[in-house]
Design a protein around this motif. Structure first.
Motif, PDB file in Angstrom:
ATOM      1  N   THR A 195       0.815  -1.215   0.000  1.00 21.03           N
ATOM      2  CA  THR A 195       0.000   0.000   0.000  1.00 21.03           C
ATOM      3  C   THR A 195       0.850   1.266   0.000  1.00 21.03           C
ATOM      4  O   THR A 195       0.355   2.337  -0.350  1.00 21.03           O
ATOM      5  CB  THR A 195      -0.921   0.026   1.231  1.00 21.03           C
ATOM      6  N   GLY A 196       2.097   1.163   0.425  1.00 21.83           N
ATOM      7  CA  GLY A 196       2.967   2.336   0.481  1.00 21.83           C
ATOM      8  C   GLY A 196       2.810   3.139   1.746  1.00 21.83           C
ATOM      9  O   GLY A 196       3.226   4.296   1.805  1.00 21.83           O
ATOM     10  N   ALA A 197       2.212   2.577   2.789  1.00 21.71           N
ATOM     11  CA  ALA A 197       1.974   3.309   4.035  1.00 21.71           C
ATOM     12  C   ALA A 197       3.281   3.632   4.764  1.00 21.71           C
ATOM     13  O   ALA A 197       3.432   4.721   5.322  1.00 21.71           O
ATOM     14  CB  ALA A 197       1.061   2.499   4.948  1.00 21.71           C
ATOM     15  N   THR A 198       4.239   2.719   4.761  1.00 19.88           N
ATOM     16  CA  THR A 198       5.484   2.919   5.493  1.00 19.88           C
ATOM     17  C   THR A 198       6.505   3.717   4.698  1.00 19.88           C
ATOM     18  O   THR A 198       7.097   4.659   5.206  1.00 19.88           O
ATOM     19  CB  THR A 198       6.099   1.556   5.871  1.00 19.88           C
ATOM     20  N   TRP A 199       6.746   3.337   3.440  1.00 20.75           N
ATOM     21  CA  TRP A 199       7.831   3.907   2.649  1.00 20.75           C
ATOM     22  C   TRP A 199       7.371   4.977   1.662  1.00 20.75           C
ATOM     23  O   TRP A 199       8.196   5.562   0.976  1.00 20.75           O
ATOM     24  CB  TRP A 199       8.565   2.797   1.898  1.00 20.75           C
TER      25      TRP A 199
END
Length: 128
Positions: free
Chosen positions: A12-16
């Motif tokens: 999902t791209g939540a962290t990076w």
């Protein structure tokens, strides 16, 4: 699931900030620059679609990253023009020319020597 896999798996791209996948687990339809080049393609100005990560002891951050691009948005590689071919040939000729004796060495002059082998080791050849 291992700690490394869990840290690198973020579709999902939540962290990076962008979708992130573990090494060798990138989704179909995406490729790195080298993979695109092997297919005769280039990114062509498109934004980075995702990234793949893996552990690396050589990097300070502890992980190596490779960016992924969409294959369907990639453009073909531009062909070499006659001017580019001429410039490349001139550069390779300059790398083969010895700055001391001025001859074509027949190989690329090593940067560590700065000249062809006979010029770099002329004293040793005279003694032998």
């Amino acid at each position: 699931m291992s700690l490394t896999f869990g840290r690198c798996y973020d579709p999902t791209g939540a962290t990076w900030g962008i979708p992130t996948y573990p090494w060798r687990l990138a989704p179909d339809g995406m490729a790195t620059r080298r993979q695109l080049r092997s297919k005769g393609l280039r990114p062509g100005g498109q934004p980075i679609a995702a990234q793949i990560m893996r552990r690396s002891r050589r990097r300070k951050s502890g992980c190596a990253v490779a960016y992924l691009y969409r294959i369907e948005l990639a453009k073909p590689v531009r062909p070499m023009t006659p001017g580019k071919w001429a410039a490349l040939a001139a550069a390779m000729t300059a790398r083969r020319a010895c700055p001391v004796c001025g001859t074509d060495a027949g190989y690329v002059i090593p940067a560590s020597l700065g000249s062809c082998v006979p010029c770099a080791y002329s004293e040793e050849q005279r003694a032998a």
